[in-house]
Scaffold this active site. Structure first.
Site, short mmCIF file in Angstrom:
data_model
loop_
_atom_site.label_atom_id
_atom_site.label_comp_id
_atom_site.label_asym_id
_atom_site.label_seq_id
_atom_site.Cartn_x
_atom_site.Cartn_y
_atom_site.Cartn_z
N CYS A 74 -2.27 2.22 9.46
CA CYS A 74 -1.49 2.06 8.24
C CYS A 74 -0.21 1.32 8.61
O CYS A 74 0.56 1.79 9.46
CB CYS A 74 -1.16 3.45 7.68
SG CYS A 74 -0.05 3.42 6.28
N CYS A 184 -1.41 -4.73 4.88
CA CYS A 184 -1.71 -3.34 4.48
C CYS A 184 -3.20 -3.16 4.74
O CYS A 184 -4.01 -4.04 4.39
CB CYS A 184 -1.40 -3.15 3.00
SG CYS A 184 -2.07 -1.61 2.30
N1 DGL Z 1 -2.93 1.39 4.04
C1 DGL Z 1 -1.55 1.53 4.14
C2 DGL Z 1 -0.83 0.37 4.78
O1 DGL Z 1 -1.41 -0.25 5.63
C3 DGL Z 1 -0.81 2.37 3.14
C4 DGL Z 1 -0.80 1.94 1.75
C5 DGL Z 1 -0.15 2.96 0.83
O2 DGL Z 1 -0.51 4.13 0.88
O3 DGL Z 1 0.75 2.54 0.08
O4 DGL Z 1 0.30 0.08 4.50
#
Ligand code: DGL
Length: 283
Positions: A74, A184
């Site tokens: 993430c 993301c």
């Molecule tokens: N998948 C995540 C990222 O890479 C988080 C997205 C979220 O929960 O806002 O930032």
């Protein structure tokens, strides 16, 4: 000695599964434990202190599962929490970083567009990445509210999702970007749609593959790779609603694997984590 301990991987939701897939391709024999912190999704509009607390709780849970390494799959949690995680835990912790460096090397127009969450784009970590690699080329950034949520609903090609992608991608293309960084881990699930909308001349950069290579390299360097030559197992946990997560895993993960709920209220209300002993979660 064989090291069958699992690799722990987490994200706010199903974005990290795009990274887990790459890890599985690189490390077919390793056991994997995945946590989706769906109750706190999206991380991208939460204060960094809350994301940090969540990341520490989940890391504690993963170490209680005997994880030999943790992958913060993430970008938002990496930006908010990886420094503190590394202070608190001594195991290898590998995070995400938007692929700005490769994008700047590839752009022909001299403009790179970054799609990410608001929290990632406003983080100090992102600012220092830009300062490190920025140079004479131009970076344009676009926060994408709503995109994580449509991915979570598996609306990967709905009219609403197409409209959101067209808006966000269009804003970057209008500024001359010819290379788009997916900052993301939810967005790789939309990469076909992003490519279709952006057009064939636009290059899309995702760092999931590079992170999987780094995980493999770090485990090898620490001499903790398993010696097994049979397929590794996966276990999935969520802090959110179990039935929905089971459906998502069944659709996005090609093999069947146990899907479990973390105890209700896991980690809620924690401002500090004191007890690191095994078999304790953050309740
Ligand atoms: N998948 C995540 C990222 O890479 C988080 C997205 C979220 O929960 O806002 O930032």
């Amino acid at each position: 000695m064989d090291d069958g301990r699992p690799i722990g991987v987490f994200d706010s939701g199903i974005g990290g599964l795009s990274v887990l897939q790459r890890i599985r391709e690189h490390l077919p024999y390793e056991n994997l434990v995945y946590v989706a912190d769906a109750r706190y999704l999206p991380y991208g509009d939460k204060p960094p202190e809350l994301i940090e607390t969540r990341a520490l709780c989940i890391c504690q849970f993963l170490t209680a599962q005997k994880a030999k390494a943790v992958v913060v799959a993430c970008n938002t949690a990496t930006a908010a929490a990886i420094a503190r995680m590394r202070e608190r835990f001594s195991l290898p912790i590998i995070g995400m970083e938007p692929g700005i460096k490769p994008a700047l090397a590839m752009t022909r127009s001299g403009v790179v567009g970054v799609l990410a969450t608001r929290e990632t784009l406003s983080s100090r970590k992102f600012e220092s990445l830009v300062t490190r690699f920025g140079g004479d080329k131009k970076l344009v950034v676009q926060a994408c509210p709503g995109l994580v949520e449509v991915v979570e609903q598996l609306a990967l090609n709905s009219a609403g999702t197409r409209a959101l992608v067209a808006r966000y991608v269009g804003l970057l293309l209008d500024q001359g970007a010819d290379t788009l960084v997916l900052g993301c881990t939810h967005y790789p699930w939309l990469s076909d749609l992003i490519q279709e909308i952006a057009g064939p001349g636009i290059v899309i950069i995702d760092t999931g593959e590079a992170v999987a290579r780094e995980v493999s390299r770090r485990l090898k360097a620490a001499d903790v790779l398993t010696l097994q030559t049979s397929s590794g197992m996966e276990q999935f946990y969520t802090t959110g609603e179990l039935a929905g997560f089971e459906q998502v895993v069944a659709r996005l993960w090609s093999r069947s694997a146990p899907v479990m709920a973390l105890p209700a209220g896991f980690g809620d209300g924690h401002t500090d984590i004191i007890d690191f002993s095994p078999n304790r979660n953050c309740r």
